[in-house]
Design a protein around this motif. Structure first.
Motif, PDB file in Angstrom:
ATOM      1  N   GLU A 156       0.813  -1.218   0.000  1.00 17.75           N
ATOM      2  CA  GLU A 156       0.000   0.000   0.000  1.00 17.75           C
ATOM      3  C   GLU A 156       0.847   1.269   0.000  1.00 17.75           C
ATOM      4  OE1 GLU A 156      -2.953  -0.199   3.086  1.00 17.75           O
ATOM      5  OE2 GLU A 156      -3.796  -2.058   2.283  1.00 17.75           O
ATOM      6  N   ASP A 157       1.952   1.266   0.736  1.00 22.02           N
ATOM      7  CA  ASP A 157       2.824   2.448   0.747  1.00 22.02           C
ATOM      8  C   ASP A 157       3.408   2.709  -0.642  1.00 22.02           C
ATOM      9  OD1 ASP A 157       2.372   2.885   3.451  1.00 22.02           O
ATOM     10  OD2 ASP A 157       4.145   1.738   4.067  1.00 22.02           O
ATOM     11  N   GLN A 158       3.763   1.644  -1.347  1.00 22.84           N
ATOM     12  CA  GLN A 158       4.301   1.807  -2.698  1.00 22.84           C
ATOM     13  C   GLN A 158       3.230   2.328  -3.660  1.00 22.84           C
ATOM     14  OE1 GLN A 158       5.808  -2.279  -2.647  1.00 22.84           O
ATOM     15  NE2 GLN A 158       7.777  -1.470  -3.358  1.00 22.84           N
ATOM     16  N   ILE A 159       1.999   1.894  -3.487  1.00 30.22           N
ATOM     17  CA  ILE A 159       0.903   2.386  -4.325  1.00 30.22           C
ATOM     18  C   ILE A 159       0.704   3.879  -4.091  1.00 30.22           C
ATOM     19  CG2 ILE A 159      -1.589   2.224  -4.769  1.00 30.22           C
ATOM     20  CD1 ILE A 159       0.148  -0.124  -5.906  1.00 30.22           C
ATOM     21  N   ALA A 160       0.736   4.301  -2.832  1.00 28.37           N
ATOM     22  CA  ALA A 160       0.612   5.738  -2.525  1.00 28.37           C
ATOM     23  C   ALA A 160       1.757   6.504  -3.181  1.00 28.37           C
ATOM     24  CB  ALA A 160       0.612   5.950  -1.013  1.00 28.37           C
ATOM     25  N   TYR A 161       2.969   5.962  -3.125  1.00 27.53           N
ATOM     26  CA  TYR A 161       4.139   6.595  -3.747  1.00 27.53           C
ATOM     27  C   TYR A 161       3.929   6.735  -5.257  1.00 27.53           C
ATOM     28  CZ  TYR A 161       9.052   7.419  -4.941  1.00 27.53           C
ATOM     29  OH  TYR A 161      10.222   7.949  -5.415  1.00 27.53           O
ATOM     30  N   VAL A 162       3.463   5.661  -5.908  1.00 34.59           N
ATOM     31  CA  VAL A 162       3.206   5.688  -7.354  1.00 34.59           C
ATOM     32  C   VAL A 162       2.211   6.795  -7.696  1.00 34.59           C
ATOM     33  CG1 VAL A 162       2.078   4.429  -9.243  1.00 34.59           C
ATOM     34  CG2 VAL A 162       3.739   3.259  -7.789  1.00 34.59           C
ATOM     35  N   LEU A 163       1.121   6.861  -6.940  1.00 38.65           N
ATOM     36  CA  LEU A 163       0.087   7.853  -7.238  1.00 38.65           C
ATOM     37  C   LEU A 163       0.589   9.280  -7.013  1.00 38.65           C
ATOM     38  CD1 LEU A 163      -3.048   5.981  -5.856  1.00 38.65           C
ATOM     39  CD2 LEU A 163      -2.392   6.351  -8.255  1.00 38.65           C
ATOM     40  N   GLU A 164       1.395   9.478  -5.999  1.00 34.42           N
ATOM     41  CA  GLU A 164       1.971  10.804  -5.769  1.00 34.42           C
ATOM     42  C   GLU A 164       2.923  11.173  -6.903  1.00 34.42           C
ATOM     43  OE1 GLU A 164       3.493  10.449  -1.784  1.00 34.42           O
ATOM     44  OE2 GLU A 164       1.460  10.512  -0.939  1.00 34.42           O
ATOM     45  N   GLU A 165       3.674  10.195  -7.407  1.00 34.85           N
ATOM     46  CA  GLU A 165       4.554  10.437  -8.559  1.00 34.85           C
ATOM     47  C   GLU A 165       3.747  10.778  -9.813  1.00 34.85           C
ATOM     48  OE1 GLU A 165       8.178  10.269  -8.914  1.00 34.85           O
ATOM     49  OE2 GLU A 165       7.856  10.682  -6.790  1.00 34.85           O
ATOM     50  N   GLU A 166       2.514  10.291  -9.875  1.00 27.93           N
ATOM     51  CA  GLU A 166       1.626  10.562 -11.014  1.00 27.93           C
ATOM     52  C   GLU A 166       0.854  11.875 -10.847  1.00 27.93           C
ATOM     53  OE1 GLU A 166       1.049   8.809 -13.923  1.00 27.93           O
ATOM     54  OE2 GLU A 166       2.736   7.524 -13.409  1.00 27.93           O
ATOM     55  N   GLY A 167       1.157  12.621  -9.783  1.00 24.39           N
ATOM     56  CA  GLY A 167       0.535  13.929  -9.605  1.00 24.39           C
ATOM     57  C   GLY A 167      -0.676  13.957  -8.700  1.00 24.39           C
ATOM     58  N   PHE A 168      -0.967  12.844  -8.046  1.00 24.16           N
ATOM     59  CA  PHE A 168      -2.097  12.815  -7.116  1.00 24.16           C
ATOM     60  C   PHE A 168      -1.621  13.219  -5.726  1.00 24.16           C
ATOM     61  CE2 PHE A 168      -3.486   9.836 -10.407  1.00 24.16           C
ATOM     62  CZ  PHE A 168      -4.801  10.213 -10.594  1.00 24.16           C
ATOM     63  N   SER A 169      -2.562  13.668  -4.904  1.00 23.30           N
ATOM     64  CA  SER A 169      -2.274  13.983  -3.505  1.00 23.30           C
ATOM     65  C   SER A 169      -3.418  13.420  -2.667  1.00 23.30           C
ATOM     66  CB  SER A 169      -2.139  15.497  -3.304  1.00 23.30           C
ATOM     67  OG  SER A 169      -3.364  16.131  -3.622  1.00 23.30           O
ATOM     68  N   GLU A 170      -3.278  13.534  -1.353  1.00 28.01           N
ATOM     69  CA  GLU A 170      -4.325  13.062  -0.439  1.00 28.01           C
ATOM     70  C   GLU A 170      -4.786  11.642  -0.796  1.00 28.01           C
ATOM     71  OE1 GLU A 170      -5.005  14.941   2.212  1.00 28.01           O
ATOM     72  OE2 GLU A 170      -3.646  16.453   1.374  1.00 28.01           O
ATOM     73  N   VAL A 171      -3.824  10.759  -0.991  1.00 28.54           N
ATOM     74  CA  VAL A 171      -4.137   9.365  -1.334  1.00 28.54           C
ATOM     75  C   VAL A 171      -4.655   8.659  -0.091  1.00 28.54           C
ATOM     76  CG1 VAL A 171      -3.191   7.191  -2.198  1.00 28.54           C
ATOM     77  CG2 VAL A 171      -2.336   9.372  -3.102  1.00 28.54           C
ATOM     78  N   SER A 172      -5.818   7.996  -0.222  1.00 31.78           N
ATOM     79  CA  SER A 172      -6.426   7.299   0.916  1.00 31.78           C
ATOM     80  C   SER A 172      -7.238   6.101   0.427  1.00 31.78           C
ATOM     81  CB  SER A 172      -7.321   8.260   1.701  1.00 31.78           C
ATOM     82  OG  SER A 172      -8.385   8.716   0.882  1.00 31.78           O
ATOM     83  N   ASP A 173      -7.782   5.374   1.387  1.00 26.82           N
ATOM     84  CA  ASP A 173      -8.658   4.229   1.102  1.00 26.82           C
ATOM     85  C   ASP A 173      -8.041   3.242   0.108  1.00 26.82           C
ATOM     86  OD1 ASP A 173     -10.604   5.393   2.772  1.00 26.82           O
ATOM     87  OD2 ASP A 173     -11.451   6.524   1.092  1.00 26.82           O
ATOM     88  N   ILE A 174      -6.774   2.918   0.311  1.00 23.15           N
ATOM     89  CA  ILE A 174      -6.099   1.968  -0.583  1.00 23.15           C
ATOM     90  C   ILE A 174      -6.514   0.554  -0.188  1.00 23.15           C
ATOM     91  CG2 ILE A 174      -3.880   1.076  -1.367  1.00 23.15           C
ATOM     92  CD1 ILE A 174      -2.671   3.819  -0.645  1.00 23.15           C
ATOM     93  N   GLU A 175      -7.053  -0.176  -1.147  1.00 26.18           N
ATOM     94  CA  GLU A 175      -7.491  -1.545  -0.907  1.00 26.18           C
ATOM     95  C   GLU A 175      -7.069  -2.421  -2.072  1.00 26.18           C
ATOM     96  OE1 GLU A 175     -11.703  -1.642  -0.340  1.00 26.18           O
ATOM     97  OE2 GLU A 175     -11.648  -0.223   1.319  1.00 26.18           O
ATOM     98  N   ARG A 176      -6.589  -3.624  -1.735  1.00 30.80           N
ATOM     99  CA  ARG A 176      -6.215  -4.555  -2.791  1.00 30.80           C
ATOM    100  C   ARG A 176      -7.415  -5.397  -3.168  1.00 30.80           C
ATOM    101  NH1 ARG A 176      -2.642  -9.202  -1.658  1.00 30.80           N
ATOM    102  NH2 ARG A 176      -3.685 -10.578  -3.073  1.00 30.80           N
ATOM    103  N   GLU A 177      -7.631  -5.516  -4.480  1.00 36.20           N
ATOM    104  CA  GLU A 177      -8.704  -6.344  -5.024  1.00 36.20           C
ATOM    105  C   GLU A 177      -8.067  -7.262  -6.059  1.00 36.20           C
ATOM    106  OE1 GLU A 177     -11.556  -3.571  -6.573  1.00 36.20           O
ATOM    107  OE2 GLU A 177     -12.028  -2.772  -4.592  1.00 36.20           O
ATOM    108  N   GLY A 178      -7.633  -8.438  -5.629  1.00 39.67           N
ATOM    109  CA  GLY A 178      -6.971  -9.370  -6.537  1.00 39.67           C
ATOM    110  C   GLY A 178      -5.632  -8.824  -6.993  1.00 39.67           C
TER     111      GLY A 178
END
Length: 179
Positions: free
Chosen positions: A126-148
């Protein structure tokens, strides 16, 4: 069709391509339209267990130890967001191992030496996913859930909230939809 097959087999035998010709012309037991009983469908390959032993012995062997070199592994890792690669070594099993940083996390990697695919860790956390999204220009990343094989998350960009879907193995943003 039989005549063409026999001519092709004869020609192949004369030029030394017997294993390939026999493998292509083996028998299947059932005839197709316009095909003699016992002949194999065109374009199919005889299963190994049905090939004569001489054919198997003469067939070219695949080099299972053929691997990509260290430079190519480093290129592929960099393309996947891996940085600070250290101690990259190829083991006797054909896999490379290394310590590195992958999307902001220190990780121990195991890489397929033929394809260059990261096999361990199997997926990002989940931390790596937040990092990826921040690198893509997103902020305030939350509610990260794995689905398969994917993660979903809520994130903001340009004063809008998005629901984002990310590939759990590669970190690629697959879908983003304004919430």
């Amino acid at each position: 069709m039989q005549k063409k097959t026999l001519i092709a087999l004869s020609a192949a035998l004369m030029i030394g391509a017997a294993p390939a010709a026999i493998a292509q012309v083996g028998t299947t037991g059932e005839a197709g339209a316009g095909q003699a009983p016992g002949m194999q469908q065109p374009g199919t390959v005889m299963p190994l267990e049905r090939m004569p032993p001489a054919t198997i012995e003469a067939a070219p062997q695949i080099d299972t130890q053929a691997t990509i070199d260290e430079e190519r592994v480093r290129e592929l890792l960099e393309a996947r967001g891996v940085t600070d690669v250290e101690d990259l070594e190829r083991g006797d099993d054909g896999f490379y191992t290394a310590s590195a940083t992958w999307y902001g996390e220190d990780v121990d990697l195991r890489i397929d030496g033929v394809s260059g695919v990261i096999v361990e860790p199997e997926r990002l956390n989940e931390d790596q996913i937040a990092y990826v999204l921040e690198e893509e220009g997103f902020s305030e990343v939350s509610d990260i859930e794995r689905e398969g094989e994917f993660y979903t998350a809520t994130a903001e960009r340009d004063d809008s909230e998005y629901r984002v879907r990310v590939d759990a193995r590669t970190g690629a943003v697959i879908e983003e939809e304004e919430a």
